[in-house]
Scaffold this active site. Structure first.
Site, short mmCIF file in Angstrom:
data_model
loop_
_atom_site.label_atom_id
_atom_site.label_comp_id
_atom_site.label_asym_id
_atom_site.label_seq_id
_atom_site.Cartn_x
_atom_site.Cartn_y
_atom_site.Cartn_z
N CYS A 8 -17.40 -13.55 13.01
CA CYS A 8 -17.22 -14.97 12.69
C CYS A 8 -18.61 -15.58 12.55
CB CYS A 8 -16.35 -15.67 13.74
SG CYS A 8 -17.04 -15.68 15.40
N ARG A 14 -14.05 -17.25 17.81
CA ARG A 14 -12.96 -16.48 17.19
C ARG A 14 -13.13 -14.96 17.30
NH1 ARG A 14 -13.63 -19.28 11.57
NH2 ARG A 14 -15.76 -19.31 12.41
N ASP A 123 -11.81 -22.39 12.30
CA ASP A 123 -12.87 -22.50 13.30
C ASP A 123 -12.47 -23.57 14.34
OD1 ASP A 123 -15.17 -22.83 14.73
OD2 ASP A 123 -16.48 -23.02 12.99
P1 4NP Z 1 -17.07 -19.09 15.96
O1 4NP Z 1 -17.21 -20.68 16.20
O2 4NP Z 1 -17.68 -18.81 14.60
O3 4NP Z 1 -15.58 -18.90 15.98
O4 4NP Z 1 -17.78 -18.43 17.10
C1 4NP Z 1 -18.42 -21.35 16.14
C2 4NP Z 1 -19.34 -21.21 17.15
C3 4NP Z 1 -20.52 -21.92 17.10
C4 4NP Z 1 -20.77 -22.79 16.06
C5 4NP Z 1 -19.84 -22.91 15.04
C6 4NP Z 1 -18.66 -22.20 15.07
N1 4NP Z 1 -21.95 -23.52 16.04
O5 4NP Z 1 -22.09 -24.40 15.15
O6 4NP Z 1 -22.84 -23.31 16.90
#
Ligand code: 4NP
Length: 152
Positions: A8, A14, A123
């Site tokens: 991800c 995720r 997300d």
């Molecule tokens: P992930 O979610 O891609 O599902 O781990 C996110 C985690 C961190 C961030 C964005 C989405 N961020 O902007 O730091």
């Protein structure tokens, strides 16, 4: 032994949930799989999964607290049989990052779930608890479908 890497953006919400769900499903079925997760970004490298993701997994009997975020690397495309993106942006970034000698098959996670091809796992980072429950439902449906496919 089949090997799968979930990817991800941050590797903190995720993809650790997908890793936890598939490890739990494989353990229930006695399937021998290598499972890991990574992020296209490196902002959370070295950190445990987001607290909301840890709590969601725990509510479903899965402990992801020991996982640590890392960024995807070119070698991942040679080490893993499957590199699986949680959404379309991650998939596009993976296609751009893949080295010329990549052997891994790239896919979108929900492509593995009958009737859900082409869909993304949303997300949950900027949302509330409900978004994490939806992400858990998506990754556990995918874990069951992946286990079904790899057990054949
Ligand atoms: P992930 O979610 O891609 O599902 O781990 C996110 C985690 C961190 C961030 C964005 C989405 N961020 O902007 O730091």
């Amino acid at each position: 032994m089949p090997s799968l890497l979930f990817v991800c953006l941050g590797n903190t919400c995720r993809s650790p949930l997908a890793e936890g769900a598939l490890c739990a499903e494989a353990a229930r079925r006695g399937l021998d799989l290598t499972v890991d997760s990574a992020g296209t970004g490196d902002w959370h490298a070295g950190e445990a999964p987001d607290r909301r993701a840890q709590a969601t997994a725990r509510r479903h009997g899965v402990d992801v607290s020991g996982l640590r975020a890392r960024q995807v690397s070119p070698d991942d495309f040679r080490r893993f049989d499957h590199v699986i993106a949680l959404d379309h942006e991650n998939l596009a970034n993976l296609r751009a990052l893949a080295p010329a000698d990549a052997t891994a098959q790239l896919s979108l996670l929900l492509d593995w779930v009958p009737g859900r091809a082409g869909q993304a796992v949303a997300d949950p980072w900027f949302g509330d608890e409900a978004g994490f429950e939806t992400a858990w439902a998506d990754v556990s449906a995918a874990a069951r479908a992946i286990a079904d496919r790899l057990a054949d």
